[in-house]
Motif scaffolding. Structure first.
Motif, PDB file in Angstrom:
ATOM      1  N   VAL A   1      -0.514  -1.299   6.477  1.00 49.60           N
ATOM      2  CA  VAL A   1      -0.783  -0.240   7.463  1.00 49.60           C
ATOM      3  C   VAL A   1      -1.172  -0.860   8.803  1.00 49.60           C
ATOM      4  CG1 VAL A   1      -2.231   1.727   8.036  1.00 49.60           C
ATOM      5  CG2 VAL A   1      -1.450   1.393   5.673  1.00 49.60           C
ATOM      6  N   ILE A   2      -2.140  -1.762   8.773  1.00 57.38           N
ATOM      7  CA  ILE A   2      -2.585  -2.409  10.020  1.00 57.38           C
ATOM      8  C   ILE A   2      -1.453  -3.243  10.610  1.00 57.38           C
ATOM      9  CG2 ILE A   2      -4.258  -3.989  11.042  1.00 57.38           C
ATOM     10  CD1 ILE A   2      -6.219  -3.194   8.852  1.00 57.38           C
ATOM     11  N   ALA A   3      -0.681  -3.896   9.747  1.00 56.11           N
ATOM     12  CA  ALA A   3       0.428  -4.726  10.225  1.00 56.11           C
ATOM     13  C   ALA A   3       1.466  -3.884  10.956  1.00 56.11           C
ATOM     14  CB  ALA A   3       1.068  -5.459   9.049  1.00 56.11           C
ATOM     15  N   VAL A   4       1.773  -2.702  10.385  1.00 49.62           N
ATOM     16  CA  VAL A   4       2.756  -1.821  11.028  1.00 49.62           C
ATOM     17  C   VAL A   4       2.229  -1.293  12.353  1.00 49.62           C
ATOM     18  CG1 VAL A   4       3.955   0.378  10.812  1.00 49.62           C
ATOM     19  CG2 VAL A   4       3.885  -1.188   8.868  1.00 49.62           C
ATOM     20  N   ILE A   5       0.939  -0.953  12.398  1.00 49.91           N
ATOM     21  CA  ILE A   5       0.344  -0.457  13.646  1.00 49.91           C
ATOM     22  C   ILE A   5       0.433  -1.512  14.745  1.00 49.91           C
ATOM     23  CG2 ILE A   5      -1.808   0.255  14.753  1.00 49.91           C
ATOM     24  CD1 ILE A   5      -2.587   1.608  12.135  1.00 49.91           C
ATOM     25  N   LEU A   6       0.082  -2.755  14.411  1.00 49.20           N
ATOM     26  CA  LEU A   6       0.163  -3.839  15.389  1.00 49.20           C
ATOM     27  C   LEU A   6       1.619  -4.075  15.808  1.00 49.20           C
ATOM     28  CD1 LEU A   6      -2.398  -6.450  14.000  1.00 49.20           C
ATOM     29  CD2 LEU A   6      -2.656  -4.933  15.964  1.00 49.20           C
ATOM     30  N   PHE A   7       2.510  -3.967  14.831  1.00 47.36           N
ATOM     31  CA  PHE A   7       3.930  -4.178  15.130  1.00 47.36           C
ATOM     32  C   PHE A   7       4.443  -3.104  16.103  1.00 47.36           C
ATOM     33  CE2 PHE A   7       8.480  -3.887  14.256  1.00 47.36           C
ATOM     34  CZ  PHE A   7       8.849  -5.224  14.283  1.00 47.36           C
ATOM     35  N   VAL A   8       4.047  -1.851  15.868  1.00 43.35           N
ATOM     36  CA  VAL A   8       4.469  -0.757  16.756  1.00 43.35           C
ATOM     37  C   VAL A   8       3.884  -0.935  18.143  1.00 43.35           C
ATOM     38  CG1 VAL A   8       4.290   1.720  17.162  1.00 43.35           C
ATOM     39  CG2 VAL A   8       4.825   0.867  14.873  1.00 43.35           C
ATOM     40  N   ILE A   9       2.598  -1.292  18.225  1.00 43.99           N
ATOM     41  CA  ILE A   9       1.966  -1.522  19.530  1.00 43.99           C
ATOM     42  C   ILE A   9       2.672  -2.647  20.273  1.00 43.99           C
ATOM     43  CG2 ILE A   9      -0.143  -2.334  20.648  1.00 43.99           C
ATOM     44  CD1 ILE A   9      -1.727  -0.882  18.482  1.00 43.99           C
ATOM     45  N   ASP A  10       2.998  -3.688  19.520  1.00 46.59           N
ATOM     46  CA  ASP A  10       3.636  -4.854  20.134  1.00 46.59           C
ATOM     47  C   ASP A  10       4.976  -4.500  20.761  1.00 46.59           C
ATOM     48  OD1 ASP A  10       3.556  -7.477  20.872  1.00 46.59           O
ATOM     49  OD2 ASP A  10       4.395  -8.237  18.995  1.00 46.59           O
TER      50      ASP A  10
ATOM     51  N   LEU B   1       6.965   6.338  37.503  1.00 47.41           N
ATOM     52  CA  LEU B   1       6.171   6.699  36.334  1.00 47.41           C
ATOM     53  C   LEU B   1       6.107   8.222  36.229  1.00 47.41           C
ATOM     54  CD1 LEU B   1       4.346   5.846  33.976  1.00 47.41           C
ATOM     55  CD2 LEU B   1       2.410   5.868  35.585  1.00 47.41           C
ATOM     56  N   PHE B   2       6.752   8.764  35.211  1.00 44.16           N
ATOM     57  CA  PHE B   2       6.787  10.212  34.988  1.00 44.16           C
ATOM     58  C   PHE B   2       7.264  10.954  36.242  1.00 44.16           C
ATOM     59  CE2 PHE B   2       3.158   8.856  32.168  1.00 44.16           C
ATOM     60  CZ  PHE B   2       3.934   8.802  31.023  1.00 44.16           C
ATOM     61  N   GLY B   3       8.321  10.429  36.852  1.00 51.13           N
ATOM     62  CA  GLY B   3       8.924  11.084  38.004  1.00 51.13           C
ATOM     63  C   GLY B   3       8.282  10.756  39.339  1.00 51.13           C
ATOM     64  N   LYS B   4       7.260   9.918  39.362  1.00 53.56           N
ATOM     65  CA  LYS B   4       6.579   9.576  40.607  1.00 53.56           C
ATOM     66  C   LYS B   4       6.819   8.114  40.937  1.00 53.56           C
ATOM     67  CE  LYS B   4       2.105   9.682  42.959  1.00 53.56           C
ATOM     68  NZ  LYS B   4       0.653  10.000  42.852  1.00 53.56           N
ATOM     69  N   TYR B   5       7.165   7.861  42.194  1.00 51.62           N
ATOM     70  CA  TYR B   5       7.400   6.488  42.657  1.00 51.62           C
ATOM     71  C   TYR B   5       6.076   5.730  42.725  1.00 51.62           C
ATOM     72  CZ  TYR B   5       8.405   2.720  46.011  1.00 51.62           C
ATOM     73  OH  TYR B   5       8.510   1.496  46.664  1.00 51.62           O
ATOM     74  N   THR B   6       6.019   4.583  42.044  1.00 52.76           N
ATOM     75  CA  THR B   6       4.776   3.803  42.003  1.00 52.76           C
ATOM     76  C   THR B   6       4.838   2.529  42.821  1.00 52.76           C
ATOM     77  OG1 THR B   6       5.500   2.675  39.975  1.00 52.76           O
ATOM     78  CG2 THR B   6       4.197   4.697  39.730  1.00 52.76           C
ATOM     79  N   GLY B   7       6.034   2.034  43.154  1.00 51.01           N
ATOM     80  CA  GLY B   7       6.125   0.820  43.964  1.00 51.01           C
ATOM     81  C   GLY B   7       7.379   0.032  43.661  1.00 51.01           C
TER      82      GLY B   7
ATOM     83  N   ASN C   1       3.445  -1.414  33.807  1.00 49.66           N
ATOM     84  CA  ASN C   1       3.196  -0.302  32.887  1.00 49.66           C
ATOM     85  C   ASN C   1       4.444  -0.067  32.031  1.00 49.66           C
ATOM     86  OD1 ASN C   1       2.820   2.298  31.695  1.00 49.66           O
ATOM     87  ND2 ASN C   1       1.396   2.835  33.333  1.00 49.66           N
ATOM     88  N   PRO C   2       4.315  -0.120  30.716  1.00 48.48           N
ATOM     89  CA  PRO C   2       5.503   0.003  29.849  1.00 48.48           C
ATOM     90  C   PRO C   2       6.194   1.355  29.926  1.00 48.48           C
ATOM     91  CG  PRO C   2       3.494   0.064  28.546  1.00 48.48           C
ATOM     92  CD  PRO C   2       3.087  -0.308  29.930  1.00 48.48           C
ATOM     93  N   PHE C   3       5.518   2.369  30.467  1.00 43.38           N
ATOM     94  CA  PHE C   3       6.113   3.701  30.543  1.00 43.38           C
ATOM     95  C   PHE C   3       6.899   3.911  31.842  1.00 43.38           C
ATOM     96  CE2 PHE C   3       2.392   4.243  27.769  1.00 43.38           C
ATOM     97  CZ  PHE C   3       3.023   4.717  26.630  1.00 43.38           C
ATOM     98  N   THR C   4       6.866   2.956  32.745  1.00 38.47           N
ATOM     99  CA  THR C   4       7.597   3.097  34.005  1.00 38.47           C
ATOM    100  C   THR C   4       9.094   2.898  33.782  1.00 38.47           C
ATOM    101  OG1 THR C   4       7.228   0.758  34.530  1.00 38.47           O
ATOM    102  CG2 THR C   4       5.689   2.347  35.452  1.00 38.47           C
TER     103      THR C   4
ATOM    104  N   VAL D   1       3.661  -3.524  24.567  1.00 39.90           N
ATOM    105  CA  VAL D   1       3.614  -4.866  25.175  1.00 39.90           C
ATOM    106  C   VAL D   1       4.988  -5.301  25.664  1.00 39.90           C
ATOM    107  CG1 VAL D   1       3.027  -7.292  24.840  1.00 39.90           C
ATOM    108  CG2 VAL D   1       1.645  -5.500  23.763  1.00 39.90           C
ATOM    109  N   LEU D   2       5.967  -5.295  24.778  1.00 44.21           N
ATOM    110  CA  LEU D   2       7.295  -5.805  25.137  1.00 44.21           C
ATOM    111  C   LEU D   2       7.988  -4.996  26.235  1.00 44.21           C
ATOM    112  CD1 LEU D   2       9.485  -7.902  24.555  1.00 44.21           C
ATOM    113  CD2 LEU D   2      10.392  -6.347  22.800  1.00 44.21           C
TER     114      LEU D   2
END
Length: 285
Positions: free
Chosen positions: A36-45, A66-72, A83-86, A49-50
């Motif tokens: 369980v912890i291994a999968v959680i870390l794998f998903v986060i990674d 980011l979510f439709g807004k220009y950040t730079g 930011n991984p969501f950009t 992160v990547l």
């Protein structure tokens, strides 16, 4: 309208090391029967992160939203973490060459001509290039064609029909290029484009009038050359008569002066070689 905002995100090497460490930890946890912890870390990674790792090559940039807004915009080349969501959009900062197609337009006096231009441009403001227009490359192509057409309509091809024209397309190449570059910069400023150089690469009369205009140019050149020859010949005749009079070599009456002037003008202005005639008699026989 968005204007460019340059940002300098942190280096991505430390984040990449963290990515590798999390993979190792996930593997160890799986080996220790803690899936369980291994999968959680794998998903986060792989989800946080990547995706934030970004590579920016020289003379390239990454525009971030980011979510439709220009950040730079990241313009510095290197390896970074953002930011991984950009959403990351690559925009080249290299110089582009636009070899415009030949356009058939009318010059200022209505003569149909063919004209084309070579334009060197680059993206100056990445935010305007991405957000102000739909497709900045297509925008450059269309606006460049419009600018060349407007330039051709503003000036005559040459001075044959507009003798008072201070600038012509054929004779004022440097001035025309400067004006074209200025107009293009004004038109493309909305898209954040800077024009580095603009030159007319092709200029000619349209085929339907090319032969006629060539004959006209040739006739004009012949008239100008004849005018110069006549002016020179008259000066030489005047100098000859004055020298003869000053040296008292021969005393000519008005009739003989007229004959001498006629003969000299024929010799000096003729386009063929003349055959001299030696008079062995008197001047009046």
């Amino acid at each position: 309208m968005e204007t460019e905002k340059t940002i300098n995100p942190p280096s991505g090497y430390a984040t990449f090391a963290l990515f590798l460490i999390l993979i190792v930890i996930s593997g160890i946890l799986m080996w220790q029967q803690q899936p369980v912890i291994a999968v959680i870390l794998f998903v986060i990674d792989f989800s946080l992160v990547l995706p934030g790792l970004v590579i920016v090559n020289p003379n390239e940039s990454k525009v971030l939203t980011l979510f439709g807004k220009y950040t730079g915009t990241v313009k510095k080349d290197g390896f970074f973490w953002v930011n991984p969501f950009t959403v990351k959009k690559k925009v080249s900062l290299r110089a582009f060459n636009l070899n415009g197609q030949q356009l058939k337009v009318n010059d200022k006096v209505g003569n149909p001509i063919e004209i084309a231009a070579v334009i060197v441009w680059k993206v100056q403001d990445t935010a305007k290039a991405v957000f102000a227009v739909e497709n900045y490359i297509q925008y450059v192509n269309i606006q460049s064609e419009a600018a060349v057409r407007h330039l051709a309509n503003s000036f005559p091809y040459d001075n044959l029909e507009d003798e008072n024209a201070s600038i012509t397309l054929r004779g004022g190449a440097e001035q025309v290029s400067v004006l074209l570059e200025q107009e293009l910069n004004e038109r493309l400023e909305r898209a954040g484009i800077e024009v580095l150089e603009a030159r007319i690469s092709h200029l000619a009369y349209a085929p339907e009038i090319a032969h006629t205009m060539l004959q006209r140019q040739q006739a004009s050149a012949i008239i100008s050359a004849r005018k110069l020859i006549v002016e020179g010949a008259v000066g030489m005749v005047e100098m000859a008569l004055n020298r003869l009079s000053e040296k008292n070599i021969v005393d000519l009456d008005e009739e003989r002066k007229a004959a001498m002037v006629s003969n000299l003008l024929v010799v000096l202005c003729g386009d063929r070689s003349v055959n001299p005639v030696v008079n062995t008699g008197t001047l009046y026989h």
